[in-house]
Design a protein around this motif. Structure first.
Motif, PDB file in Angstrom:
ATOM      1  N   HIS A 438     -12.596  13.001   9.952  1.00 37.71           N
ATOM      2  CA  HIS A 438     -11.205  13.240  10.225  1.00 37.71           C
ATOM      3  C   HIS A 438     -10.316  12.138   9.430  1.00 37.71           C
ATOM      4  N   ALA A 439      -9.256  12.443   8.754  1.00 39.74           N
ATOM      5  CA  ALA A 439      -8.351  11.320   8.437  1.00 39.74           C
ATOM      6  C   ALA A 439      -6.961  12.024   8.538  1.00 39.74           C
ATOM      7  N   ILE A 440      -5.812  11.175   8.452  1.00 37.69           N
ATOM      8  CA  ILE A 440      -4.433  11.815   8.639  1.00 37.69           C
ATOM      9  C   ILE A 440      -3.799  10.984   7.775  1.00 37.69           C
ATOM     10  N   ASN A 441      -2.502  11.517   7.510  1.00 34.74           N
ATOM     11  CA  ASN A 441      -1.459  10.956   6.482  1.00 34.74           C
ATOM     12  C   ASN A 441      -2.036  10.359   4.823  1.00 34.74           C
ATOM     13  N   LEU A 442      -2.816  11.314   4.612  1.00 34.15           N
ATOM     14  CA  LEU A 442      -3.296  10.718   3.049  1.00 34.15           C
ATOM     15  C   LEU A 442      -2.327  11.460   2.153  1.00 34.15           C
ATOM     16  N   VAL A 443      -2.290  10.860   0.826  1.00 30.90           N
ATOM     17  CA  VAL A 443      -1.691  11.455  -0.249  1.00 30.90           C
ATOM     18  C   VAL A 443      -2.578  11.598  -1.284  1.00 30.90           C
ATOM     19  N   ASP A 444      -2.211  12.171  -2.331  1.00 29.64           N
ATOM     20  CA  ASP A 444      -2.864  12.688  -3.373  1.00 29.64           C
ATOM     21  C   ASP A 444      -3.664  11.513  -4.244  1.00 29.64           C
ATOM     22  N   GLU A 445      -3.019  10.222  -4.071  1.00 34.02           N
ATOM     23  CA  GLU A 445      -3.547   8.961  -4.781  1.00 34.02           C
ATOM     24  C   GLU A 445      -5.003   8.893  -4.295  1.00 34.02           C
ATOM     25  N   PHE A 446      -5.460   9.400  -2.987  1.00 34.40           N
ATOM     26  CA  PHE A 446      -6.880   9.175  -2.667  1.00 34.40           C
ATOM     27  C   PHE A 446      -7.874  10.044  -3.356  1.00 34.40           C
ATOM     28  N   ARG A 447      -7.468  10.772  -4.332  1.00 31.10           N
ATOM     29  CA  ARG A 447      -8.169  11.698  -4.981  1.00 31.10           C
ATOM     30  C   ARG A 447      -9.666  10.898  -5.641  1.00 31.10           C
ATOM     31  N   GLU A 448      -9.577   9.748  -6.101  1.00 27.45           N
ATOM     32  CA  GLU A 448     -10.450   9.205  -6.835  1.00 27.45           C
ATOM     33  C   GLU A 448     -11.595   8.395  -5.988  1.00 27.45           C
ATOM     34  N   ARG A 449     -11.218   8.371  -4.764  1.00 27.29           N
ATOM     35  CA  ARG A 449     -11.803   7.651  -3.548  1.00 27.29           C
ATOM     36  C   ARG A 449     -13.282   8.392  -3.516  1.00 27.29           C
ATOM     37  N   ASP A 450     -14.254   7.698  -3.238  1.00 26.30           N
ATOM     38  CA  ASP A 450     -15.689   8.262  -3.170  1.00 26.30           C
ATOM     39  C   ASP A 450     -16.154   8.214  -1.785  1.00 26.30           C
ATOM     40  N   LEU A 451     -17.012   9.149  -1.247  1.00 28.62           N
ATOM     41  CA  LEU A 451     -17.831   9.262  -0.152  1.00 28.62           C
ATOM     42  C   LEU A 451     -19.257   9.089  -0.497  1.00 28.62           C
ATOM     43  N   ILE A 452     -19.836   7.948   0.068  1.00 24.33           N
ATOM     44  CA  ILE A 452     -21.350   7.956  -0.160  1.00 24.33           C
ATOM     45  C   ILE A 452     -21.969   8.137   1.280  1.00 24.33           C
ATOM     46  N   VAL A 453     -23.053   9.155   1.356  1.00 27.25           N
ATOM     47  CA  VAL A 453     -23.777   9.684   2.448  1.00 27.25           C
ATOM     48  C   VAL A 453     -25.236   9.397   2.181  1.00 27.25           C
ATOM     49  N   THR A 454     -25.750   8.790   3.172  1.00 22.39           N
ATOM     50  CA  THR A 454     -27.587   8.669   2.783  1.00 22.39           C
ATOM     51  C   THR A 454     -28.042   9.464   4.056  1.00 22.39           C
ATOM     52  N   TYR A 455     -29.141   9.890   3.919  1.00 26.13           N
ATOM     53  CA  TYR A 455     -29.797  10.738   4.856  1.00 26.13           C
ATOM     54  C   TYR A 455     -31.318  10.914   4.678  1.00 26.13           C
ATOM     55  N   ASP A 456     -31.913  11.062   5.937  1.00 19.85           N
ATOM     56  CA  ASP A 456     -33.570  11.245   5.734  1.00 19.85           C
ATOM     57  C   ASP A 456     -33.671  12.761   5.791  1.00 19.85           C
ATOM     58  N   TYR A 457     -34.463  12.956   4.918  1.00 16.45           N
ATOM     59  CA  TYR A 457     -34.872  14.562   4.868  1.00 16.45           C
ATOM     60  C   TYR A 457     -36.614  14.702   4.619  1.00 16.45           C
ATOM     61  N   PRO A 458     -37.259  14.646   5.333  1.00 14.50           N
ATOM     62  CA  PRO A 458     -38.788  14.987   5.175  1.00 14.50           C
ATOM     63  C   PRO A 458     -39.081  16.114   4.420  1.00 14.50           C
ATOM     64  N   TRP A 459     -40.095  16.000   3.604  1.00 16.78           N
ATOM     65  CA  TRP A 459     -40.494  17.449   2.830  1.00 16.78           C
ATOM     66  C   TRP A 459     -40.819  18.504   3.777  1.00 16.78           C
ATOM     67  N   THR A 460     -41.346  18.014   4.958  1.00 10.70           N
ATOM     68  CA  THR A 460     -41.808  19.164   5.989  1.00 10.70           C
ATOM     69  C   THR A 460     -40.723  19.915   6.468  1.00 10.70           C
ATOM     70  N   ALA A 461     -39.487  19.476   6.628  1.00  8.84           N
ATOM     71  CA  ALA A 461     -38.039  20.179   7.060  1.00  8.84           C
ATOM     72  C   ALA A 461     -37.758  20.921   5.887  1.00  8.84           C
ATOM     73  N   GLY A 462     -37.921  20.616   4.725  1.00  7.40           N
ATOM     74  CA  GLY A 462     -37.835  21.597   3.642  1.00  7.40           C
ATOM     75  C   GLY A 462     -38.307  22.749   3.620  1.00  7.40           C
ATOM     76  N   TYR A 463     -39.539  22.816   4.002  1.00 10.05           N
ATOM     77  CA  TYR A 463     -40.490  23.952   4.094  1.00 10.05           C
ATOM     78  C   TYR A 463     -40.015  24.979   5.237  1.00 10.05           C
ATOM     79  N   ARG A 464     -39.249  24.521   6.212  1.00  7.80           N
ATOM     80  CA  ARG A 464     -38.728  25.243   7.381  1.00  7.80           C
ATOM     81  C   ARG A 464     -38.499  26.730   7.117  1.00  7.80           C
TER      82      ARG A 464
END
Lengths: 496, 79
Positions: A438-464
């Motif tokens: 959640h963010a408040i009071n943003l303007v369009d100048e934040f368009r170029e900002r990135d979000l980086i997310v890392t997560y673990d995803y075991p191959w066994t979960a993929g076959y669920r």
């Protein structure tokens, strides 16, 4: 008498709407609350301060460059920036950098409030290294103020010029003594019919205040302004463009490993904060003027530049598909041109949703060891308009595959809240992991900002997913066999 | 400006994620697997026995499970 409960329930429903509307302006920031007797310690002075207010867009963008000096006998690292309580809830994207070393990134800032009676709150800026006594440092403070411009006159004709009024203090509010300062205002054009003229004896050079240079006005310089001093001034300037304000933006990013796809959807609640129409809207007049394409205070179209490789865009609103849109794929960007169903004049609203798909390989990478993935997506992708867009509330949801764990994220967009929840949708058994920001009071100048997310995803979960469907189907075969084996014939059972 | 997670992203530059089945082949593969599931289920329905349950039921279920996932992706619901 049956109408009485109906009436009371209607009243209750209406009051809840009113509450919801009021809540929009409430700050969501969690803050440190200090007693009303608190006074920021006088450990700094502002040696030289230059404030640039840019009014090119439909919101003021403030840049304060200030040389601060430690006048205490000990090293200091806490610099307070004051705002009125009504203003601080509309200040967005406040970032502080070292002007001479911007590469080091933004300093840590937090909101500090006094108890309820106080009308002043502070942004507390933490200098990364405490400033030694008599040492100086140059800070560059940038922020935008939302809903700060008022149309004057408040009602105009359909093809009339729009003027906006901005009220501010010619002395930059500070809790420290400022030795020398000035405020520069940059207007979109030279058409500034009204502005406050301040007495020349306040000015350090005893010149007329403000000084005008084309579309730039300068208030000041002023010498030795005491802490907390204010000198209000107003300017009224031409701005015949829509004042686009998104009361809410919901943005969903859905990662599909099976499909190799990143699905994006954005839901907008827009309103035009410009001047309202003085008369009824005339479609004939509007249609006649469109051939000339004059400047207008109405929002006519929105351009969304999307990344190359984007496919399957859609644009719908409460009624259904909006056919007045164009999608122009290009080498640098895929441009999605949207035209709302009606021109959005001042005080009018328009809500809609847009969405598109993209190949996941551009946004997702797998780490060499383990089952860890790293996702890099834009935090905000919205329209790119010359007049800018302000977002009062942004709710970003990154929906990861089912079974993703150990979610971590990093972004340089100022956030107010983040949670990890479960999102259940098609073919899910335990639900997908969703990262909500959640963010408040943003303007369009934040368009170029990135979000980086890392997560673990075991191959066994993929076959669920396929395994669950396989087991379900096998159960159907087994039940068919069991039911087919039951002997339902009348009479004695046959002996084999 | 560098952050730890940005460094992680840069470090993984050589390994962008590609699904085992590309987007363009999802419909063909999904339809093929669902067809196999249908054929095997048809054969099973003609000869229901304890032996045909694992011999026909298991491959038919597997084909249906994977085929359904690819088909639903191919029609635009990316699960």
């Amino acid at each position: 008498m049956r109408s009485l409960p109906l009436f009371s329930s209607c009243l209750a429903a209406l009051s809840s709407f009113a509450c919801a509307e009021l809540n929009l302006s409430q700050p969501l920031l969690s803050k440190q609350v200090l007693p009303s007797t608190f006074k920021p310690p006088q450990v700094f002075k502002n040696v030289n301060l230059v404030r640039n207010t840019n009014l090119d867009k439909a919101y003021p963008r403030e840049t304060i460059n200030v040389i601060i000096e430690n006048i205490d006998s000990k090293p200091q690292s806490e610099y307070y920036l004051p705002f009125e309580s009504s203003l601080i809830s509309r200040v967005g994207g406040l970032e502080v950098k070292d002007k001479k070393d911007a590469e080091k990134g933004s300093f840590k800032v937090e909101v500090v409030g006094l108890d309820e009676q106080s009308s002043t709150e502070f942004y507390l800026i933490h200098l990364p290294t405490p400033l030694a006594p008599k040492q100086q440092q140059t800070l560059s403070i940038t922020y935008s103020v939302l809903s700060a411009l008022a149309p004057v006159p408040a009602k105009i004709a359909q093809s009339g010029k729009q003027y906006l009024q901005y009220t501010f203090s010619a002395y930059t509010p500070s809790v420290y003594v400022t030795e020398k300062q000035k405020t520069k205002l940059k207007f979109p054009s030279g058409d500034v019919p009204d502005y406050t003229t301040l007495p020349a004896d306040l000015n350090a050079e005893s010149k007329a205040d403000p000084q005008k240079q084309g579309s730039t006005f300068t208030y000041g310089p002023y010498n030795d302004v005491p802490a907390g001093a204010e000198q209000f001034a107003s300017v009224r300037y031409e701005f015949t463009k829509p004042v686009i304000h998104a009361t809410r933006l919901e943005r969903d990013l859905e990662v599909s490993h099976w499909g190799g796809n990143l699905a994006s959807e954005e839901r907008y609640w827009l309103t035009n904060q410009g001047a309202e129409l003085i008369n009824q809207f005339s479609r004939v007049e509007w249609q006649k003027s469109q051939y000339m394409n004059p400047a207008s205070s109405a929002l006519k179209n929105l351009n969304l530049p999307l990344h190359p490789g984007t496919v399957d865009p859609y644009f719908t609103d409460d009624i259904g598909n909006v056919s007045t849109s164009h999608f122009r794929p290009g080498r640098k960007e895929n441009l999605l041109e949207l035209k709302p169903r009606y021109p959005v004049f001042g005080g009018w609203k328009y809500s809609f949703r847009v969405g598109w798909n993209a190949d996941l390989s551009t946004y997702l990478r797998k780490l060499a060891k383990g089952d860890t993935y790293v996702l890099k997506v834009p935090f905000l992708e919205g329209p790119r308009m010359p007049e800018g867009i302000q977002y009062a509330k942004v709710h970003l949801r990154v929906i990861l595959p089912e079974g993703a764990t150990n979610v971590r994220y990093s972004t340089n967009v100022p956030l107010v809240d983040s949670t990890t929840s479960i999102h259940k949708t098609f073919m899910d058994t335990i639900g997908r992991t969703a990262l909500e920001l959640h963010a408040i009071n943003l303007v369009d100048e934040f368009r170029e900002r990135d979000l980086i997310v890392t997560y673990d995803y075991p191959w066994t979960a993929g076959y669920r997913k396929p395994i669950v469907i396989t087991l379900g189907m096998f159960a159907v075969f087994a039940v068919t066999w069991v039911l087919g084996s039951i002997d339902t014939s009348i009479g004695k059972p046959k002996k084999v | 400006m560098s952050t730890p997670l940005l460094d992680v992203w840069e470090a993984a530059a050589s390994s962008p994620y590609h699904p085992s089945i590309a987007k363009d082949s999802q419909f063909t593969l999904g339809a093929f697997l669902l067809l196999i599931a249908l054929l095997l289920a048809g054969v099973f329905s003609l000869n229901r026995s304890i032996l045909s349950l694992p011999v026909l039921g298991v491959p038919a279920s597997l084909a249906f499970g994977f085929g359904a996932v690819y088909m639903i992706c191919a029609v635009g619901v990316y699960v």
